[in-house]
Design an enzyme around this catalytic site. Structure first.
Site, PDB file in Angstrom:
ATOM      1  N   LYS A  83      11.258  10.501  -3.983  1.00 50.53           N
ATOM      2  CA  LYS A  83      10.072   9.483  -3.565  1.00 50.53           C
ATOM      3  C   LYS A  83      10.992   7.877  -3.696  1.00 50.53           C
ATOM      4  O   LYS A  83      12.256   7.913  -3.971  1.00 50.53           O
ATOM      5  CB  LYS A  83       9.093   9.347  -4.436  1.00 50.53           C
ATOM      6  CG  LYS A  83       8.420  10.874  -4.360  1.00 50.53           C
ATOM      7  CD  LYS A  83       7.885  11.052  -2.925  1.00 50.53           C
ATOM      8  CE  LYS A  83       6.736  10.206  -2.463  1.00 50.53           C
ATOM      9  NZ  LYS A  83       6.140  10.507  -1.076  1.00 50.53           N
ATOM     10  N   HIS A 101      10.378   6.309   4.241  1.00 53.56           N
ATOM     11  CA  HIS A 101       9.369   5.805   4.731  1.00 53.56           C
ATOM     12  C   HIS A 101       9.846   4.234   5.447  1.00 53.56           C
ATOM     13  O   HIS A 101       8.993   3.473   5.223  1.00 53.56           O
ATOM     14  CB  HIS A 101       8.164   5.470   3.892  1.00 53.56           C
ATOM     15  CG  HIS A 101       7.953   6.919   3.197  1.00 53.56           C
ATOM     16  ND1 HIS A 101       7.417   7.914   3.915  1.00 53.56           N
ATOM     17  CD2 HIS A 101       7.987   7.392   1.794  1.00 53.56           C
ATOM     18  CE1 HIS A 101       7.205   9.039   2.871  1.00 53.56           C
ATOM     19  NE2 HIS A 101       7.342   8.573   1.755  1.00 53.56           N
TER      20      HIS A 101
END
Length: 351
Positions: A83, A101
């Site tokens: 993450k 992302h």
């Protein structure tokens, strides 16, 4: 025979995850042992929350480093996490493997790319590790589907109250049994769209394990473009396909006040900000502390849209994902080629 240290110059640095509630890891101790045998150098950071204890990694003979020390790692180390990095704004000089992302216009993504630009580092985004035909080499989708179906069913069981906070489950069996106990014999039906994919398969598996009667739809059943009144005739609805141009609307804005059996929606694909979202009754993600949004009271209609669902089953999802990814980690000594070369090209294009 050359010693293992001379076979490879790869140094893989497995960092601790720093996002709250993130216990997953992208490589198991067995995987570390295999990389060491191949001649890789592997460093694993200590972690206060990783589901696999550091002692299991230490037993492989790899190096152990303090939690969060990756910033001081040698410049040739490849930093591997899942993450987001802490948003410190510091330049990033290493090569990083993670979910960035950063390529779909997200404001935080632009900030991340600027940090790489400033430090001269490289992002190998796990979402963009693909085979030549564009399929991802590894994904958490199955366990997202399994956990998303479970939380949505727990929301149904809690009505008319709202869903209680959730936390990690010790196993998939424990999760399914928790749902079965919460429903307490209540006949329950669910409709899944995207049932043939990884996410939909996971949702179907939870339903079957928890005693929920499931209707499985995929592209053939949605080819008409809608409307789909059958969704309203089920207690639960699970959206398991990503929003994209041309995706039909499955749950229109009128749904809360329409006549319906439907009581809980699991938007497992979870893309409420997209113009193409097929679920038009909510506009934000949900959290472990508040797993659902109530969009209508009488009769109740709840939406579950947690964006890190596989983290609820950290051991299963870690072992599954690590198994899918390992063959490609083992080719990091050829990082300019194949899946890594394509990921680097995607990074260069967006930088």
């Amino acid at each position: 025979m050359p010693t293992p240290e001379l076979i490879s110059n790869v140094h893989l640095w497995v960092r601790a995850e720093q996002r709250q509630n993130e216990e997953r890891v992208g490589i198991t101790p067995n995987g570390v042992a295999e990389l060491l045998a191949k001649g890789f150098k592997v460093t694993v950071e200590e972690s206060t929350q990783r589901v696999i204890p550091i002692s299991d990694y230490r037993d492989t003979g790899c190096d152990i480093a303090p939690e969060g020390s990756w910033e001081t790692a040698p410049s040739d180390a490849i930093i591997f996490g899942l993450k987001e990095l802490p948003e410190t704004g510091t330049p990033l000089r290493h090569r990083h493997i993670m979910f960035g992302h950063a390529y779909k216009g997200q404001p935080s993504g632009r900030v991340l790319l600027d940090r790489f630009n400033a430090g001269g580092g490289t992002l190998y985004d796990l979402e963009y590790l693909t085979f030549e035909d564009g399929r991802r080499v590894a994904a958490f989708g199955y366990w997202a589907g399994y956990a998303g179906a479970a939380v949505t069913a727990l929301a149904l069981a809690a009505q008319p109250a709202e869903c209680a906070p959730v936390t990690t489950f010790s196993s998939a069996t424990n999760m399914a049994n928790t749902v079965r106990d919460a429903l307490n014999g209540r006949p329950t039906t669910a409709l899944i769209i995207g049932a043939l994919g990884r996410v939909g398969s996971g949702a179907a598996a939870l339903c079957e394990a928890a005693g929920i009667s499931v209707t499985k739809w995929d592209m053939a059943e949605t080819a008409s473009g809608g409307p789909f009144p059958e969704i309203l005739d089920h207690d639960l609805f699970f959206n398991c396909i990503l929003a994209r141009p041309g995706t039909p609307v499955f749950v229109p804005a009128s749904t809360p006040t329409d006549p319906r059996k439907l009581r809980a929606i699991g938007d497992i694909a979870c893309d409420p900000d997209s113009d193409f979202s097929p679920i038009k009754v909510y506009d934000r993600t949900t959290t472990w502390d508040a797993p659902t949004i109530r969009v209508h009271n009488n009769p109740p209609l709840d939406v579950m849209a947690i964006d890190n669902l596989p983290s609820l089953l950290p051991r299963e999802s870690s072992e599954d994902y690590a198994g899918q990814l390992f063959a490609h980690l083992a080719t990091l000594d050829q990082i300019d080629h194949d899946v890594w070369g394509r990921a680097k090209a995607t990074f260069d294009e967006h930088l």
